[in-house]
Design an enzyme around this catalytic site. Structure first.
Site, short mmCIF file in Angstrom:
data_model
loop_
_atom_site.label_atom_id
_atom_site.label_comp_id
_atom_site.label_asym_id
_atom_site.label_seq_id
_atom_site.Cartn_x
_atom_site.Cartn_y
_atom_site.Cartn_z
N TYR A 1 0.85 -1.19 0.00
CA TYR A 1 0.00 0.00 0.00
C TYR A 1 0.88 1.24 0.00
CZ TYR A 1 -3.62 -3.28 1.70
OH TYR A 1 -4.49 -4.34 1.87
N HIS B 1 -0.17 -12.04 1.24
CA HIS B 1 -1.22 -11.23 0.61
C HIS B 1 -1.89 -11.96 -0.55
CE1 HIS B 1 -2.20 -6.67 -0.02
NE2 HIS B 1 -3.28 -7.42 -0.03
N PRO C 1 -15.98 -5.02 3.59
CA PRO C 1 -17.30 -5.45 4.06
C PRO C 1 -18.42 -4.49 3.67
CG PRO C 1 -16.09 -4.47 5.87
CD PRO C 1 -15.13 -4.57 4.71
N GLY D 1 -18.65 -3.42 0.53
CA GLY D 1 -18.70 -3.48 -0.93
C GLY D 1 -17.95 -2.34 -1.59
N GLY E 1 -17.49 0.50 -0.50
CA GLY E 1 -18.24 1.73 -0.30
C GLY E 1 -19.58 1.76 -1.00
#
Length: 328
Positions: free
Chosen positions: A56, A124, A204, A206, A208
């Site tokens: 990231y 990952h 969780p 979606g 946003g």
């Protein structure tokens, strides 16, 4: 904030965690000051399970998290990941599960985070060119060296999980799970429960979409990676917007936000499931955390299941190339 236990090795985390990815990349412009304030507020209200990864930024998100938790390390359950290898300029190298890379990646993450030990260290993405036993063996060496407390995988298939868990106990599997991404209900959730592995649900909300924030594809900010997501493409957007509207209608009737209802649904799937909604804004952090206090009745859960049934979402969750790296 209540707590939940991931896996059978003794890892206790906050019922809702905080995904930190968007504080540095992928979701439009970053604001480091607000991001650090958001992490501080998360710790203040008991959201102590923080999730980052070396890729990231790349690398900048771990440094940001490290700065935010300085002086408060004892309050945090810190998770990070390796395996999606990127260069400092942001270019991609590929998925890497070679043992020598595992060791080097861990040392680099420890330095960037400014900590002596990582609480939960994930692969990952699974590297198909390296036997999972070799990768997990190198991860297990990190546990024995005191650099890592617990091991996890992300987006691993059931067969891979079994092999990995036989090599060293796996504490958690992190995979996308929400009302609009329910693939894991087929084989993955039954497998982790059989093996005694906890489940961490990323995205969780979606990405946003389930919050009702997006009314058209044009609502996405510049630089937002969701512009390349099949589910946000115009031909799929309208169908998915109709699903989100059903969630919003139920939430309105219950007097909660659509995002809170979506999180409460994930929490209701079992005490071995821990969602890690990502945000870089204080107001959304507090809204998300409040979902932990919502109890959904069997009738409401059945209504949500009918409103957004498994497989109803239009479009794949990633572009084709990225989909090849999941569930393997």
């Amino acid at each position: 904030m209540d707590t939940r236990v991931l896996g059978n090795q003794g890892l206790t985390v906050s019922t809702i965690g905080l995904g930190c990815m968007g504080m540095s990349e992928f979701y439009g412009a970053a604001d480091e000051g607000e991001a650090i304030a958001t992490i501080h507020r998360a710790l203040d209200i008991g959201v102590t399970f923080l999730d980052t990864a070396d890729m990231y930024g790349p690398f900048t998100n771990e440094r940001l998290v490290g700065r935010a938790i300085e002086g408060r390390r004892g309050e945090v359950v810190l998770a990070t990941k390796f395996g999606n290898e990127r260069r400092a300029d942001g270019s991609w190298v590929g998925v890497n599960g070679r043992p020598e890379y595992v060791r080097a990646a861990c040392d680099a993450s420890l330095a960037r985070l400014g900590v002596d030990v990582i609480d939960l260290y994930y692969q990952h993405r699974v590297d198909p060119s390296v036997p999972i036993e070799d990768t997990v063996g190198a991860m297990a060496d990190l546990v024995r060296a005191g650099k890592v407390r617990f091991l996890g995988l992300s987006e691993a298939a059931p067969a891979t999980l079994r092999r990995a868990h036989a090599a060293h106990p796996i504490t958690a599997l992190q995979t996308e799970y929400s009302l609009w991404t329910r693939d894991v209900e087929g084989e993955i959730l039954p497998t982790v429960r059989e093996l005694g592995i906890g489940f961490v649900a990323y995205s969780p909300l979606g990405r946003g979409f389930l919050t009702g924030r997006f009314r058209s594809p044009g609502d996405l900010p510049e630089g937002d990676f969701r512009k390349n997501s099949p589910r946000f493409e115009p031909e799929n957007f309208a169908a998915n917007r109709a699903l989100a509207a059903r969630v919003e209608a139920i939430a309105f009737r219950l007097g909660v936000t659509a995002g809170q209802l979506a999180l409460a649904w994930v929490l209701a799937q079992g005490r071995d499931v821990v969602p890690i909604p990502g945000t870089k804004r204080l107001r959304y952090l507090e809204e998300n955390a409040a979902a932990a206090a919502i109890t959904l009745t069997p009738a409401i859960l059945a209504e949500l299941d009918a409103a957004v049934p498994r497989g109803a979402t239009a479009g794949a969750r990633y572009p084709e190339a990225a989909m090849r790296a999941v569930n393997r």
